[in-house]
Design a protein around this motif. Structure first.
Motif, short mmCIF file in Angstrom:
data_model
loop_
_atom_site.label_atom_id
_atom_site.label_comp_id
_atom_site.label_asym_id
_atom_site.label_seq_id
_atom_site.Cartn_x
_atom_site.Cartn_y
_atom_site.Cartn_z
N SER A 188 -6.89 -6.50 -10.62
CA SER A 188 -6.14 -5.33 -11.08
C SER A 188 -7.09 -4.26 -11.61
CB SER A 188 -5.16 -5.74 -12.17
OG SER A 188 -4.24 -6.69 -11.70
N GLY A 189 -6.56 -3.05 -11.70
CA GLY A 189 -7.29 -1.96 -12.33
C GLY A 189 -7.98 -1.04 -11.35
N TYR A 247 -8.77 4.16 -6.17
CA TYR A 247 -7.55 3.38 -6.04
C TYR A 247 -7.36 2.47 -7.23
CZ TYR A 247 -7.96 5.15 -1.31
OH TYR A 247 -8.07 5.99 -0.23
N SER A 248 -6.14 2.42 -7.74
CA SER A 248 -5.80 1.65 -8.93
C SER A 248 -4.67 0.69 -8.62
CB SER A 248 -5.38 2.61 -10.06
OG SER A 248 -4.95 1.89 -11.20
N ARG A 249 -4.81 -0.54 -9.11
CA ARG A 249 -3.82 -1.59 -8.79
C ARG A 249 -3.19 -2.10 -10.09
NH1 ARG A 249 -8.28 -1.75 -5.74
NH2 ARG A 249 -9.38 -2.94 -7.36
N PRO A 250 -1.85 -2.00 -10.20
CA PRO A 250 -1.19 -2.49 -11.41
C PRO A 250 -1.25 -4.02 -11.50
CG PRO A 250 0.25 -1.06 -10.09
CD PRO A 250 -0.92 -1.41 -9.24
N ASP A 251 -1.07 -4.53 -12.72
CA ASP A 251 -0.86 -5.96 -12.91
C ASP A 251 0.50 -6.35 -12.34
OD1 ASP A 251 -3.27 -6.44 -14.31
OD2 ASP A 251 -2.37 -5.71 -16.17
N TYR A 303 -6.07 -2.14 -1.48
CA TYR A 303 -4.80 -2.67 -1.97
C TYR A 303 -4.50 -3.96 -1.22
CZ TYR A 303 -3.88 2.08 -3.71
OH TYR A 303 -3.96 3.30 -4.35
N ASP A 304 -3.89 -4.89 -1.90
CA ASP A 304 -3.43 -6.12 -1.27
C ASP A 304 -2.34 -6.69 -2.19
OD1 ASP A 304 -2.96 -8.45 0.07
OD2 ASP A 304 -5.03 -9.20 -0.02
N TYR A 305 -1.08 -6.49 -1.81
CA TYR A 305 0.00 -6.94 -2.67
C TYR A 305 1.20 -7.41 -1.84
CZ TYR A 305 2.10 -2.22 -2.06
OH TYR A 305 2.63 -1.06 -1.56
N ALA A 306 2.05 -8.19 -2.51
CA ALA A 306 3.31 -8.65 -1.92
C ALA A 306 4.44 -8.27 -2.87
CB ALA A 306 3.29 -10.16 -1.70
N VAL A 307 5.60 -7.98 -2.30
CA VAL A 307 6.77 -7.62 -3.10
C VAL A 307 7.98 -8.39 -2.56
CG1 VAL A 307 8.30 -5.79 -3.89
CG2 VAL A 307 5.87 -5.30 -3.52
N ASP A 308 8.64 -9.12 -3.44
CA ASP A 308 9.93 -9.71 -3.12
C ASP A 308 11.00 -8.81 -3.72
OD1 ASP A 308 8.81 -11.91 -1.85
OD2 ASP A 308 8.66 -13.05 -3.72
N ALA A 309 11.94 -8.38 -2.91
CA ALA A 309 12.96 -7.44 -3.37
C ALA A 309 14.35 -7.99 -3.11
CB ALA A 309 12.80 -6.09 -2.67
N THR A 310 15.27 -7.67 -4.00
CA THR A 310 16.67 -8.03 -3.81
C THR A 310 17.53 -6.78 -4.01
OG1 THR A 310 16.94 -8.63 -6.14
CG2 THR A 310 16.33 -10.38 -4.61
N MET A 311 18.60 -6.70 -3.25
CA MET A 311 19.57 -5.61 -3.39
C MET A 311 20.96 -6.20 -3.36
SD MET A 311 22.03 -3.71 -1.67
CE MET A 311 21.68 -3.88 0.08
N VAL A 312 21.81 -5.82 -4.31
CA VAL A 312 23.22 -6.19 -4.30
C VAL A 312 24.02 -4.92 -4.57
CG1 VAL A 312 22.90 -8.59 -4.96
CG2 VAL A 312 23.11 -6.85 -6.74
N ALA A 313 25.17 -4.81 -3.93
CA ALA A 313 25.98 -3.59 -4.07
C ALA A 313 27.45 -3.93 -3.88
CB ALA A 313 25.53 -2.53 -3.07
#
Length: 690
Positions: free
Chosen positions: A420-421, A437-441, A376-386
Motif C-alpha cells: 500500500s501507499g 501512483y498510490s494504493r489504498p489499504d 496497481y494490483d487489486y481485487a474487488v468483490d461487489a454486491t448489489m441489491v435493489a
C-alpha cells in the motif's frame, strides 16, 4: 380510460421517425425492455424514448454504432479509433475512467457491465451488427434501472434468429473493411433455436491500425407447463491495433498527418460472454391480470490494452465475473390501475492490474516518480441489491399518472494485492516527493440510494399528447475512482453522483407528419473529478439543459424527410479548486447538433437516402479558451431489393470528402489533439435471404 393503444402507437411512430416510413397504426411494433420489462405500447410510460429501427439498421449497415445513434436528438457519440468511442446523451462527451458510469448500456435488457465496473467503450461488446433495434431512453432511467442510468440508457435489442428470416450477407468497403453476417434458426412446436453471427476485419485508413472482431448470439425458446422460457448467449472477441490522437492545431486538415499513427504499438484485446435465462408467465381472472418474469444471468469479461496515453505506457489488464437476477411482477388491479414491483441482485468478482514493462522516458521528474513494474494490483468483490415499485393510474380519459421509486445498495470489498501507499512495487520511495501512483489499504465502501420518479401525461386528442416528468438519477462511484489513486491521496471519500431532472414534452402524429419536442433541465451534485493535486473528489456541480426537436414528414409517396435537432447548454455551476469555472461551458459539449435524412423511394424495391450531420463548435477545455470549429458531413446510401431473395446496398461516406475531426480536445502536454475523421470512402453489401 386513457386510450393507450392509439397514443402508444402515435408515440412509437414519432420516436421512430428518424428512419420509419410506415405510419399505419396497426403496423406499430411493441417494445419490452427499456421503459418496462413487460410488453407495452411505447407511450404507456411517457418519456423521451427513441430508437433506431430495423429499417434504418438495414439501410446504414453501420461499421460503428455512432453512425446510427447520432441520428437521435440529444445523442453525440464521438468515434475514436477502431471500435472505440466516447459517449454523450444530453451531456458533454464523457471522458475518464469513471465517466462511463454517467449512462447505462445494455443488451436485451441485461447491463453489459456491473454497475461499478463499466468501460467507456463497452458498447463494442453488444451485438449491433445483428440488432433488431437500438433503444435510447434519455434522462434518468425508469425505476427498473439503478446506478449509472443518469443521462440515459442505450439498449441493443438483438435480432431473434428463431422467428426471423434466415440470411447471409457480405459487406466490403474502403480501407480493407470486410464483414460477414448470417442468421439461421428453426422453430419446432414450442421449441426454437437460432444463431446470429458477425465477423469483421477492418485494416483501417491510418498507419498500422485495424481490428478483427467476432460476435455470436445464440437464442433458445421453449414452454414448460404455463411458463415461457427463453435464453440468450452472447459472445464477443476484439483484437485491435489502435491508432492514437494526432497533435497540432487543426492537424486533421493535413492528410498526411491525419493518416499517421505515432503509437503503432497501441492495442486493445477484449473478450466477453453473457448468458441469461428468462422465465415468465401470465395469469388472468375476471377481476385482474398478473404477469411476472425472473431473469438470472451470468457475465464474464476480460480486457488487455496498452495505456499509450500515459507516461511509461503501462498495460492494463482487467476482468470481471458477475452472477445476477432481475425480477418483476405486474398486476392490473383495475381497468385504470396497474402496479409493478421488482427486486434485483448481483454479485461481482473483479480485478485490475496496471503493469509497466519498460522504464519511463522523459523528464527526470517522470523517470523518478513513475518506476516500471506493477503500479496497481487489486481485487474487488461487489454486491448489489435493489427493490422498486411503480403505480400507473388513468385518472380520467385524458390524464394519466405514473409514480414510482427504487432503492439500491452497492457494496465494494477492496483487497490490495501489493504494498500500500505511494511507493513502488517493492515498497521503495520515489524521488520528487513520492511515486505517482498510490494504493489504498484494504477497505470496504458502500452506497445506498433512494430514487423517486413521477410523471403526468395529458391526451389532447387521439393525435396529441403532453407530458411532464420529474426524476432523480444517481450513480455510485466506480471502483477505479475509489481505488486507483494518485500522488498523496490515500483514501477517496466519494459520494454518489446525483441528478435531479425535469422534462416537459409534446408529441403529435398524423398520417404525413410527426413531431416531438422535449425540454429538459438537469442539475447534478457530487460530480466526481480529479483536482489539480490529482485527488479524486466529488465536489463538482453541473447543469444540463436543452431542447430537442424531432420531425418526420412524408412529403408524398416517394419522398420523406426526417430530422433531429438539439440545442443544449452543459455548464459548471461552481469553481473547482483554483479553476474559476462557474458558468463556463463544459469541454466537448457542442451547443447545437443536427441531422437530417431525405429518403427517395421511387419503387417498392428501391430506396435512396441523403444523410446530413452537423456538429457546432465546442470548447476543448474547461477554461473555454480554445475551440474546435465544428463540421458538416454528408453520406449517400442506396438499398435495392432485387427479388424475394437478393438485396444490394451501397453507400458513399463523407461524400464531399471533408477534412474534420471525430473528436477534438486539449491537454497541457500535447496541446490541441484530434481523432481525424475518415476521408471519402465507399461500402457495398449483398444479402441473400433463404
Amino acid at each position: 380510460m386513457l386510450n393507450k393503444t392509439i397514443i402508444g402507437a402515435a408515440a412509437l411512430a414519432v420516436q421512430s421517425m428518424a428512419a420509419e416510413q410506415t405510419t399505419e397504426l396497426d403496423n406499430i411494433e411493441r417494445i419490452t425492455t427499456t421503459t418496462s420489462r413487460f410488453e407495452t405500447v411505447a407511450l404507456s410510460y411517457p418519456r423521451a424514448l427513441n430508437w433506431v429501427s430495423a429499417e434504418t439498421l438495414a439501410t446504414v449497415e453501420p461499421q460503428h454504432i455512432q453512425q446510427v445513434l447520432n441520428r437521435i436528438a440529444g445523442v453525440n457519440l464521438q468515434r475514436g479509433n477502431g471500435q472505440e468511442y466516447l459517449p454523450a446523451i444530453r451531456s458533454p462527451v464523457f471522458t475518464g475512467a469513471g465517466a462511463c458510469g454517467e449512462l447505462l448500456t445494455t443488451e436485451d435488457g441485461i447491463a453489459l457491465r456491473s454497475a461499478g465496473f463499466c468501460n467507456i467503450n463497452e458498447l463494442f461488446e453488444a451485438g449491433t451488427e445483428y440488432a433488431q433495434s437500438i433503444e435510447v431512453l434519455k434522462g434518468p432511467g425508469t425505476v427498473i434501472y439503478g446506478s449509472n442510468a443518469m443521462h440515459g440508457v442505450v439498449n441493443v435489442v438483438t435480432r431473434n434468429p428463431i422467428d426471423a428470416p434466415e440470411f447471409v450477407g457480405l459487406e466490403l468497403g474502403s480501407y480493407g473493411f470486410k464483414r460477414l453476417t448470417t442468421s439461421a434458426g428453426n422453430n419446432a412446436d414450442e421449441h426454437g433455436l437460432g444463431i446470429n453471427l458477425a465477423i469483421t476485419d477492418d485494416t483501417g485508413y491510418r498507419d498500422e491500425e485495424g481490428f478483427e472482431q467476432a460476435k455470436v448470439h445464440v437464442r433458445y425458446r421453449t414452454r414448460l407447463d404455463n411458463v415461457d422460457v427463453s435464453a440468450g448467449l452472447s459472445l464477443s472477441s476484439l483484437d485491435q491495433e489502435t491508432a492514437t490522437f494526432i497533435t497540432g492545431l487543426d492537424s486533421y486538415r493535413d492528410a498526411e498527418i491525419a493518416q499517421s499513427n505515432v503509437n503503432p504499438e497501441a492495442y486493445r484485446k477484449a473478450d466477453s460472454a453473457r448468458l441469461w435465462i428468462r422465465f415468465s408467465g401470465i395469469q388472468q381472472s375476471a377481476d385482474n391480470a398478473y404477469e411476472w418474469q425472473v431473469t438470472p444471468y451470468v457475465r464474464y469479461q476480460d480486457m488487455d490494452f496498452l495505456m499509450h496515453f500515459l507516461p511509461g505506457q503501462p498495460n492494463e489488464l482487467n476482468d470481471q465475473t458477475s452472477l445476477g437476477v432481475l425480477s418483476s411482477a405486474q398486476w392490473q388491479l383495475a381497468p385504470d390501475v396497474s402496479v409493478t414491483v421488482g427486486a434485483d441482485a448481483e454479485i461481482t468478482d473483479a480485478s485490475l492490474q496496471q503493469i509497466q514493462a519498460n522504464p519511463t522516458q522523459g523528464s527526470p521528474f517522470l523517470q523518478a516518480t513513475i518506476p516500471a513494474g506493477r503500479q496497481y494490483d487489486y481485487a474487488v468483490d461487489a454486491t448489489m441489491v435493489a427493490a422498486y415499485g411503480e403505480l400507473n393510474w388513468d385518472l380520467t380519459d385524458a390524464w394519466q399518472l405514473s409514480a414510482g421509486a427504487r432503492w439500491e445498495r452497492i457494496e465494494y470489498d477492496y483487497d490490495n494485492l501489493m504494498v500500500s501507499g505511494r511507493v513502488d512495487e517493492n515498497g521503495n520511495t520515489c524521488g520528487f516527493g513520492g511515486c505517482r501512483y498510490s494504493r489504498p489499504d484494504d477497505r470496504t465502501d458502500s452506497f445506498s440510494e433512494f430514487s423517486p420518479q413521477v410523471s403526468m401525461s395529458y391526451q389532447l386528442d387521439p393525435q396529441q399528447m403532453l407530458f411532464v416528468v420529474l426524476a432523480q438519477g444517481y450513480r455510485a462511484p466506480q471502483a477505479t475512482e475509489l481505488y486507483r489513486l494518485q500522488r498523496a491521496q490515500t483514501v477517496a471519500e466519494l459520494d454518489s453522483v446525483k441528478a435531479q431532472n425535469l422534462e416537459v414534452g409534446y408529441k403529435w402524429i398524423s398520417s404525413a407528419l410527426e413531431v416531438q419536442v422535449a425540454l429538459y433541465h438537469m442539475d447534478k451534485d457530487n460530480v466526481i473529478f480529479r483536482d489539480s493535486d490529482f485527488f479524486n473528489r466529488s465536489d463538482a456541480e453541473t447543469r444540463h439543459q436543452g431542447v430537442e426537436l424531432t420531425i418526420g414528414f412524408q412529403i408524398n409517396e416517394q419522398w420523406r424527410l426526417s430530422t433531429a435537432m438539439t440545442y443544449g447548454r452543459h455548464q459548471y455551476r461552481n469553481d473547482l479548486g483554483n479553476l474559476l469555472l462557474a458558468g463556463n461551458d463544459m469541454d466537448t459539449a457542442p451547443r447545437r447538433l443536427a441531422t437530417a435524412q431525405l429518403q427517395w423511394t421511387p419503387t417498392d424495391s428501391l430506396t435512396g437516402e441523403i444523410d446530413w450531420r452537423y456538429t457546432s463548435e465546442y470548447f476543448l477545455e474547461p477554461e473555454n479558451e480554445r475551440l474546435y470549429n465544428g463540421h458538416n458531413i454528408v453520406d449517400l446510401r442506396m438499398r435495392w431489393q432485387l427479388n424475394d431473395n437478393w438485396q444490394l446496398t451501397g453507400q458513399v461516406l463523407n461524400a464531399l470528402d471533408r477534412a474534420y475531426a471525430e473528436r477534438a480536445d486539449y491537454t497541457v502536454f500535447s496541446g490541441p489533439r484530434y481523432f481525424p475523421g475518415r476521408p471519402r470512402s465507399v461500402q457495398m453489401g449483398v444479402e441473400y435471404q433463404f
